[in-house]
Design an enzyme around this catalytic site. Structure first.
Site, PDB file in Angstrom:
ATOM      1  N   ASP A 126      -3.452  -8.872   4.948  1.00  0.00           N
ATOM      2  CA  ASP A 126      -2.687  -9.137   5.017  1.00  0.00           C
ATOM      3  C   ASP A 126      -2.332 -10.824   6.063  1.00  0.00           C
ATOM      4  O   ASP A 126      -1.134 -11.358   5.905  1.00  0.00           O
ATOM      5  CB  ASP A 126      -0.911  -8.482   5.243  1.00  0.00           C
ATOM      6  CG  ASP A 126      -0.899  -7.408   6.086  1.00  0.00           C
ATOM      7  OD1 ASP A 126      -2.017  -7.090   6.472  1.00  0.00           O
ATOM      8  OD2 ASP A 126      -0.107  -6.745   6.479  1.00  0.00           O
TER       9      ASP A 126
ATOM     10  N   TYR B 132       9.736   0.104   8.457  1.00  0.00           N
ATOM     11  CA  TYR B 132       8.539  -0.267   8.328  1.00  0.00           C
ATOM     12  C   TYR B 132       8.048   0.737   9.874  1.00  0.00           C
ATOM     13  O   TYR B 132       6.932   1.822   9.277  1.00  0.00           O
ATOM     14  CB  TYR B 132       8.612  -1.801   9.880  1.00  0.00           C
ATOM     15  CG  TYR B 132       7.604  -2.344   9.938  1.00  0.00           C
ATOM     16  CD1 TYR B 132       6.732  -2.705   9.309  1.00  0.00           C
ATOM     17  CD2 TYR B 132       7.249  -2.218  11.007  1.00  0.00           C
ATOM     18  CE1 TYR B 132       6.223  -3.794   9.134  1.00  0.00           C
ATOM     19  CE2 TYR B 132       5.745  -2.266  11.211  1.00  0.00           C
ATOM     20  CZ  TYR B 132       5.308  -3.516  10.729  1.00  0.00           C
ATOM     21  OH  TYR B 132       3.865  -4.220  10.561  1.00  0.00           O
TER      22      TYR B 132
ATOM     23  N   HIS C  18       5.134 -10.150  11.160  1.00  0.00           N
ATOM     24  CA  HIS C  18       6.109  -9.842   9.348  1.00  0.00           C
ATOM     25  C   HIS C  18       7.309  -9.864   9.895  1.00  0.00           C
ATOM     26  O   HIS C  18       7.855  -9.123  10.931  1.00  0.00           O
ATOM     27  CB  HIS C  18       5.755  -8.047   9.084  1.00  0.00           C
ATOM     28  CG  HIS C  18       4.546  -7.708   8.510  1.00  0.00           C
ATOM     29  ND1 HIS C  18       4.417  -8.863   7.243  1.00  0.00           N
ATOM     30  CD2 HIS C  18       3.641  -7.021   9.355  1.00  0.00           C
ATOM     31  CE1 HIS C  18       2.481  -8.358   7.084  1.00  0.00           C
ATOM     32  NE2 HIS C  18       2.542  -7.497   8.158  1.00  0.00           N
TER      33      HIS C  18
ATOM     34  N   HIS D 217       0.975  -1.325   0.155  1.00  0.00           N
ATOM     35  CA  HIS D 217       0.007   0.177   0.076  1.00  0.00           C
ATOM     36  C   HIS D 217       0.741   1.527   0.325  1.00  0.00           C
ATOM     37  O   HIS D 217       0.776   2.140   0.142  1.00  0.00           O
ATOM     38  CB  HIS D 217      -0.679   0.019   1.157  1.00  0.00           C
ATOM     39  CG  HIS D 217      -0.576  -0.626   2.654  1.00  0.00           C
ATOM     40  ND1 HIS D 217       0.340  -0.071   3.650  1.00  0.00           N
ATOM     41  CD2 HIS D 217      -1.473  -1.792   3.364  1.00  0.00           C
ATOM     42  CE1 HIS D 217       0.176  -0.467   4.125  1.00  0.00           C
ATOM     43  NE2 HIS D 217      -0.749  -1.375   3.928  1.00  0.00           N
TER      44      HIS D 217
ATOM     45  N   HIS E 104      -2.073  -1.793  14.175  1.00  0.00           N
ATOM     46  CA  HIS E 104      -2.006  -0.381  13.355  1.00  0.00           C
ATOM     47  C   HIS E 104      -3.565   0.093  13.154  1.00  0.00           C
ATOM     48  O   HIS E 104      -3.915   1.024  12.161  1.00  0.00           O
ATOM     49  CB  HIS E 104      -1.288  -1.375  11.755  1.00  0.00           C
ATOM     50  CG  HIS E 104      -1.799  -0.994  10.706  1.00  0.00           C
ATOM     51  ND1 HIS E 104      -1.902  -1.512   9.462  1.00  0.00           N
ATOM     52  CD2 HIS E 104      -1.102   0.809  10.272  1.00  0.00           C
ATOM     53  CE1 HIS E 104      -1.793  -0.848   8.529  1.00  0.00           C
ATOM     54  NE2 HIS E 104      -2.096   0.590   9.307  1.00  0.00           N
TER      55      HIS E 104
ATOM     56  N   HIS F 150      -5.320  -9.203  14.146  1.00  0.00           N
ATOM     57  CA  HIS F 150      -5.610  -7.963  13.561  1.00  0.00           C
ATOM     58  C   HIS F 150      -6.216  -8.070  12.097  1.00  0.00           C
ATOM     59  O   HIS F 150      -6.265  -8.888  11.535  1.00  0.00           O
ATOM     60  CB  HIS F 150      -3.871  -6.951  13.150  1.00  0.00           C
ATOM     61  CG  HIS F 150      -4.101  -6.521  12.569  1.00  0.00           C
ATOM     62  ND1 HIS F 150      -5.325  -5.286  12.255  1.00  0.00           N
ATOM     63  CD2 HIS F 150      -2.735  -5.760  11.278  1.00  0.00           C
ATOM     64  CE1 HIS F 150      -3.988  -4.807  11.733  1.00  0.00           C
ATOM     65  NE2 HIS F 150      -3.090  -4.746  10.597  1.00  0.00           N
TER      66      HIS F 150
ATOM     67  N   GLU G 258      -6.199  -6.362   9.477  1.00  0.00           N
ATOM     68  CA  GLU G 258      -6.108  -5.984   8.409  1.00  0.00           C
ATOM     69  C   GLU G 258      -5.531  -7.462   7.133  1.00  0.00           C
ATOM     70  O   GLU G 258      -4.971  -8.509   7.550  1.00  0.00           O
ATOM     71  CB  GLU G 258      -4.742  -5.253   7.706  1.00  0.00           C
ATOM     72  CG  GLU G 258      -4.602  -4.654   6.703  1.00  0.00           C
ATOM     73  CD  GLU G 258      -3.142  -3.489   7.009  1.00  0.00           C
ATOM     74  OE1 GLU G 258      -2.589  -3.258   7.615  1.00  0.00           O
ATOM     75  OE2 GLU G 258      -3.342  -2.834   5.849  1.00  0.00           O
TER      76      GLU G 258
ATOM     77  N   ASP H 110       0.818  -6.915  14.160  1.00  0.00           N
ATOM     78  CA  ASP H 110       1.890  -5.809  13.382  1.00  0.00           C
ATOM     79  C   ASP H 110       3.071  -5.035  13.404  1.00  0.00           C
ATOM     80  O   ASP H 110       4.278  -5.077  13.249  1.00  0.00           O
ATOM     81  CB  ASP H 110       1.247  -4.635  12.724  1.00  0.00           C
ATOM     82  CG  ASP H 110       0.761  -4.710  11.462  1.00  0.00           C
ATOM     83  OD1 ASP H 110       1.247  -5.962  10.742  1.00  0.00           O
ATOM     84  OD2 ASP H 110      -0.228  -4.071  11.144  1.00  0.00           O
TER      85      ASP H 110
HETATM   86 FE1  FEO Z   1      -1.627  -3.655   9.647  1.00  0.00          FE
HETATM   87 FE2  FEO Z   1       0.618  -6.514   8.263  1.00  0.00          FE
HETATM   88  O1  FEO Z   1      -1.023  -5.200   8.718  1.00  0.00           O
END
Ligand code: FEO
Length: 394
Positions: A82, A191, A224, A24, A145, A78, A80, A164
């Site tokens: 991903d 990040y 991540h 993004h 996040h 979370h 989101e 995240d």
């Molecule tokens: Fe806020 Fe890795 O997603």
């Protein structure tokens, strides 16, 4: 997918996305990973999933440890995509009625993303879930996040599933901080600068809250990148440092140019700053991605922005960068604008206005030079450098 046991009966299931180059609007030249975790206890518990494209990979990874249908609980830290894109496939394999634990806002978001009548079990901040030998504690981390975000903490293993937070977009062969060493820190900084910077005040509050709760942490498992097992304090301390945003004696000179005149100004400003003992970093927006510029902005004391005037306005790359930086809300920065122009010359004023709107402290009203800078113009750039250097911390 190769499951890796990170603590007794706790597995990292990492989907490695070697090829992603844009997350993004954030450039990811080193790819990324989407990390899910499986806790093998009396109640087998899956924490988070992966991006939809990797859902089969995740199921295959889980199957190397246990038949997916034997999973008792699923936790979504979370929503989101991903981390939740693979959720429908996982729930299908695990059983649609499997309890799905998430924050209250997680329930709201997951319902809106997937329109499924799953067996949601919303948890409170500070809530707990016994899974046998272990008790999982939930800690709401709103806006880190997304509003739904939460951590899951395992007291018995002193291990934090951090969603995240503390992540990095890095798809190397290593899976742990002790394997990758210092080389991971620029990825972690990028990040932070591009995903978490605008929530810096919340991060400081969260660290304070965790310290007050007295939760010992031996391992941090982000969604991540690598797992912090050797020195989790290192990334926590880095987060406190980055979130505090103490300005350094460093200036980032960000610019674009049409016919090299604004570039000449940028080069003169950088040379002047270096002479004054300032760590000056020139970043042409034609060569540097906005997310790499933000990484340099993270510990800078000054951001100096140059644009030619194009059709009475800003050069598009400069507008793009200003919009991006504004959203990330850097604090404690000095600012200055410059640019070459032909006849109207609005750019420096427009940049200054934007910087003021971001609460930057302007050290100059905006330096503009018509057409090509001559010796006098270069001298004016050098004077601007001196002004910036004088205002920066020694
Ligand atoms: Fe806020 Fe890795 O997603």
């Amino acid at each position: 997918m190769r499951p890796i046991e990170i603590a007794k009966d706790i597995y990292l299931l990492s989907a490695v996305d070697w090829n992603i180059r844009d997350m993004h609007g954030y450039s990811t030249p080193s790819g990324t990973t989407y990390n899910a975790y499986l806790v093998m206890d009396e109640k087998v518990t899956l924490i988070d999933t992966v991006k939809k494209e990797f859902e089969d990979d995740l199921i295959e990874g889980i199957s190397q440890i246990i038949e997916p249908r034997k999973i008792d609980y699923v936790i979504s830290n979370h929503t989101e995509m991903d981390h939740s894109g693979g959720l429908p496939r996982v729930m299908h394999r695990v059983g649609e009625d499997t309890p799905l634990y998430c924050s209250k806002l997680g329930l709201k978001n997951l319902s809106r993303h997937f329109r499924q009548r799953w067996n949601y079990q919303p948890v409170e901040d500070g809530g707990a879930l016994s899974i046998g030998k272990r008790t999982l504690a939930f800690l709401e981390t709103r806006m880190l996040h997304w509003p739904d975000s939460m951590f899951t903490y395992v007291k018995e293993d002193r291990l934090l599933f951090a969603s995240d937070a503390f992540g990095q977009h890095y798809a190397g062969p290593e899976r742990f901080d002790d394997e990758v060493g210092e080389a991971i820190m620029p990825h972690a900084a990028k990040y932070f600068a591009n995903i978490l910077l605008l929530y810096a005040p919340l991060i400081l509050k969260l660290v304070e809250k965790v310290q007050k709760l007295g939760l010992p942490i031996d391992t941090i498992c982000p969604d991540h990148g690598i797992v912090w097992r050797k020195d989790p304090g290192k990334i926590i301390n880095a987060y406190v440092r980055w979130a505090t945003q103490q300005p350094g004696r460093k200036a980032v000179v960000v610019y674009d140019s049409m016919w090299h005149s604004t570039q000449k100004m940028a080069e003169a400003i950088v040379a002047g700053l270096l002479e004054e003992g300032v760590r000056a970093i020139p970043m042409s927006l034609r060569c540097s991605h906005r997310s790499d510029v933000m990484t340099e902005v993270l510990d800078a004391g000054a951001v100096v922005i140059g644009s030619p005037t194009l059709n009475n306005g800003l050069f598009p790359t400069v507008s793009d960068f200003l919009t991006y930086m504004k959203g990330l809300r850097p604090k404690n920065k000095l600012g200055a604008a410059f640019g070459s122009y032909g006849w109207s010359g609005e750019a420096a004023k427009l940049i200054s206005r934007e910087l003021e709107a971001m609460d930057f402290k302007l050290v100059h009203p905006g330096l503009k030079i018509q057409y090509v800078p001559d010796d006098q113009g270069i001298e004016a750039c050098r004077e601007l450098s001196k002004t910036i250097a004088a205002a920066l911390p020694k």
